[in-house]
Structure formats: C-alpha cells, structure tokens
Write a protein that holds these residues in place. Sequence first.
Motif, PDB file in Angstrom:
ATOM      1  N   TRP A 130       0.830  -1.205   0.000  1.00 48.06           N
ATOM      2  CA  TRP A 130       0.000   0.000   0.000  1.00 48.06           C
ATOM      3  C   TRP A 130       0.866   1.257   0.000  1.00 48.06           C
ATOM      4  O   TRP A 130       0.623   2.185  -0.780  1.00 48.06           O
ATOM      5  CB  TRP A 130      -0.906   0.002   1.234  1.00 48.06           C
ATOM      6  CG  TRP A 130      -2.152  -0.815   1.087  1.00 48.06           C
ATOM      7  CD1 TRP A 130      -2.504  -1.606   0.027  1.00 48.06           C
ATOM      8  CD2 TRP A 130      -3.221  -0.910   2.045  1.00 48.06           C
ATOM      9  NE1 TRP A 130      -3.712  -2.200   0.271  1.00 48.06           N
ATOM     10  CE2 TRP A 130      -4.175  -1.793   1.488  1.00 48.06           C
ATOM     11  CE3 TRP A 130      -3.445  -0.376   3.301  1.00 48.06           C
ATOM     12  CZ2 TRP A 130      -5.357  -2.123   2.168  1.00 48.06           C
ATOM     13  CZ3 TRP A 130      -4.612  -0.694   3.972  1.00 48.06           C
ATOM     14  CH2 TRP A 130      -5.559  -1.547   3.411  1.00 48.06           C
ATOM     15  N   ILE A 131       1.854   1.281   0.864  1.00 49.40           N
ATOM     16  CA  ILE A 131       2.727   2.461   0.952  1.00 49.40           C
ATOM     17  C   ILE A 131       3.520   2.636  -0.341  1.00 49.40           C
ATOM     18  O   ILE A 131       3.695   3.766  -0.824  1.00 49.40           O
ATOM     19  CB  ILE A 131       3.667   2.330   2.169  1.00 49.40           C
ATOM     20  CG1 ILE A 131       2.870   2.395   3.464  1.00 49.40           C
ATOM     21  CG2 ILE A 131       4.740   3.414   2.142  1.00 49.40           C
ATOM     22  CD1 ILE A 131       3.685   2.102   4.709  1.00 49.40           C
ATOM     23  N   SER A 132       3.985   1.538  -0.929  1.00 49.74           N
ATOM     24  CA  SER A 132       4.734   1.617  -2.187  1.00 49.74           C
ATOM     25  C   SER A 132       3.879   2.205  -3.294  1.00 49.74           C
ATOM     26  O   SER A 132       4.323   3.093  -4.050  1.00 49.74           O
ATOM     27  CB  SER A 132       5.244   0.233  -2.582  1.00 49.74           C
ATOM     28  OG  SER A 132       6.108  -0.301  -1.606  1.00 49.74           O
ATOM     29  N   LEU A 133       2.633   1.730  -3.404  1.00 50.05           N
ATOM     30  CA  LEU A 133       1.727   2.274  -4.421  1.00 50.05           C
ATOM     31  C   LEU A 133       1.408   3.734  -4.137  1.00 50.05           C
ATOM     32  O   LEU A 133       1.304   4.551  -5.069  1.00 50.05           O
ATOM     33  CB  LEU A 133       0.445   1.446  -4.471  1.00 50.05           C
ATOM     34  CG  LEU A 133      -0.622   1.891  -5.471  1.00 50.05           C
ATOM     35  CD1 LEU A 133      -0.051   1.942  -6.888  1.00 50.05           C
ATOM     36  CD2 LEU A 133      -1.844   0.969  -5.422  1.00 50.05           C
ATOM     37  N   SER A 134       1.277   4.088  -2.869  1.00 56.06           N
ATOM     38  CA  SER A 134       1.002   5.485  -2.508  1.00 56.06           C
ATOM     39  C   SER A 134       2.167   6.385  -2.890  1.00 56.06           C
ATOM     40  O   SER A 134       1.964   7.489  -3.419  1.00 56.06           O
ATOM     41  CB  SER A 134       0.726   5.591  -1.008  1.00 56.06           C
ATOM     42  OG  SER A 134      -0.398   4.823  -0.640  1.00 56.06           O
TER      43      SER A 134
END
Length: 452
Positions: free
Chosen positions: A155-159
């Motif tokens: 999630w953080i990577s995509l964000s």
Amino acid sequence: MQKIPVIQDPTPPFATDGKFHVRLTEGRFQNLRRLTTWPMIALFFGLAWVQIDGQPFLFFSFEHRRITLFGSALSWHDLPLLAGLMIAGATLLFFMAVAWGRVWCGFACPQSVWTWLFIRIEQLTEGRASERAKTDHLPLRGKRLLRRVLKHILWISLSILTAATFTGYFVPIREIAADMINLQMSSALFGWLTIMAALTYANAGLVREKICLHACPYSRFQSVMFDDNTLTVSYDAGRGEPRANRRNADANSGDCVDCGICVQVCPTGIDIRNGLQAACIDCAACIDACDNVMDKINRPRGLIRFASERQLEGKQSPFLRGKLAGYAAVSLCAISAVAYGFTNTKSLLVEVRRDRTELFTQLDQNTVCNNYRVKVEGFARHQELIKVSLSATPQFTLNGPEIIKLSDSNSAWLPYRICGSNVEQANAKLAFVFTGNGISTSKETTFLSKLI
C-alpha cells in the motif's frame, strides 16, 4: 421521483468493529470497469514520462510560467482554457448523471479506482473477504503479522508511486526519480511527496467508502439531476419479493434467495434492496454478483440491473427527453467553446512598459529619447530567437538587444531606448515589432517628446 434517501445500512456482512471487507466478484460490468480504468491508470503513470522533442507531453511549469498540454505549450494567460475544460467536463458529468446515474463514480473516479487497487492488494496478501473477517479479531503474530506487514508495504509503495507520478506533472519526473534514488530530495519535495502519499494511503486504504458517504458532494446533489427515466443500479422488488432461501421457497416466493452477496460485494456497504441511496456509486458489482447467483439457480438475470423508476413500474422509459437534451446542448456548447479557445492561443506574448521614473530625456535641441522595458515569452516549439524592431518610422531609432534568445531571456524584462529626431508630435504612436520562426506580433506604445 422521490428524493434519494440518505440511508446508512446496518453493519454489512464480513464486518468487524465497523470495518467491512469487500468481497470481489467477476462479471461483464467488472470487465467493463477494467476496460475503463486500466487505460486511465496506464495514462496517469505513463504520460509523466512521455516527451516530444525533449519537451514533456503534459506538464505544468511554475518556474517557466507555461503549461505543456498534449505537446503544445500554453501560457499562464491561457489558464481560463483549463477552467473551461473543467466546466466542459462538469457538464459532461451532469449529462452522464441524468442518463446513467453515478457511473463516473463507479467506473472512473480516482477514489474508486485506487480503492479497488488497494482491495486487490488486500486480497492478494491477506486472503478473501470471508477469511479476513474471520481472522480479523485474532492477535497479529506469525503468518498473519507477515501478511499484514506485506499488505501495508505494498500500500505504501503504491502510494509513494502515485504521489511521485502526480508531482511529476509539476516537477520533471526524471529529476524526482534521480533524487529519490540518490536520496538527495529537497525538504520541500520530500514534504510534498510525504503529504501526497499519506493522503493516497489514507483515502484508498483506510478511509475508502467514507469519502463517498460523507466527503464527496456529488452524492448529495445528484438527486437534483435524476428523474424518473434515469438508468441507475436498481433492485426489482416486484420480481424479488418476498425473499426466501431455496429451502423455504414456495410458489409465492420471489427470485431473491436472500444470499446477501449483493451487500458483500458493495464497496460502500449498502443494501441495494433497500432502494436507491445516496451512497450507491453505480459500480454494478451487485449486478454481476446477483447475475452469477441467478445463473446458478437457473433463474433469469436482471433481478438487480440498470433500470429507471418507470421501468421498475412496468412503464416505457424514453432515453431521449428534454432534460437530457438540455444537458447535451450545454455540454456541446462548452466543449465547442473550449475547442475554439485552443485554436486561438498565442505562441508569443510581449509586454512593453514605459520607464515611469523619467518621461523623456532631451539629448540635444532636436533629439529626444524614451526608455522602455520589454518582456517576451515564447511558447511555440523550436522558437528560440526573436528579432525586435520598430514599425516603419525613419525619424526614430531603437537601442537595445536586436535579437532576444528565449533560452536565456525568456520572460525577463530587458531595457530599450527609443530616440527621435525632429519629432513634431508631443505624443507619437509607435509599435514594437517582434518576429521569429514565422510568427510576428506587435505592441503599440506612446513616444513622449514634450510636456503638454
């Protein structure tokens, strides 16, 4: 048509402590949604890297005061065109709302698109919705902890990727990528990326349906645009009621077997069987889920379908009508006006200002000079050199840079002096002429030679 009720259904299936887990489904509308959203996602992440002749395809440059839109450079003076583009998009959105309800929200809204992406990641790492709901109350340790950590890492990577790409339309994306790799980001860039990534993470990962339920204004004023003929996701109560599961079904039972799958797949957690609601985003997930159930029990599809209020009442529902035609006409006018505006943009902007500190300078008995400041901004591709001259006035001479190199002096104020001999008029009209790369423009000014 009745006002769309603002209903918050009871806690939906697969819910724990107010949090519910969306069950993913397959079907023709979900395939249509992917055909709509995946090209948009690809364009969002890809256009930031596209260049034409070394220039970005889509870029907003505050430093150089220009907008590169689809390979064509616009000045900040053309910002009203972007406002017009947004107005045209809004009128088109209203047209779609009158015709098909909130299909924009369900099939193309970035909030919905990124929410589905985050849900896909959640199912990939932690399993199906039913499995997540059953184990959500268990302590986080061992395999569950690793899955949860992996989910949030993705999630953080995509964000971060989303935030960097969005910023890449205002700051060159290659510079951002190099700074991130070399850990040399400025504090301003780091702060901006952190804020954007945090907002993406919160909206798509944590808040999700609450944006659609409470923050999005569209759900509140959509009822103004709906009418009895608007096609929207609807439950056919006349066919489905009374509900009964297959074991208790009899001759008087409706087609609805009360399986609850239509609620389990809803990203906003509503029960479409309660009727049209403000929280419904018309994503049609419940239609695909219900159709799959109808196929399994050998009953016709369409218990939940896109239908108007008149169609549910068994009446004819015309698609073309006055209200829809009115929105179509407004949309066409807005799009035409914006298209006309884009065909009449200026590729060379000039400003000429008199020096206010001194009206004129008397060099000798016959020669008077006026001082000016000139700014040139070029927006055409391959436009590099601009020649500056005066209109055909033999008694006047121009002193200053004859050639302006835009790469060095674009949007910079440059000093010029015009001197005239034997000027008879107190206020003579002159014109600066700017030419370059087949483009020519002029700017009139007044030459003062004596006080009135």
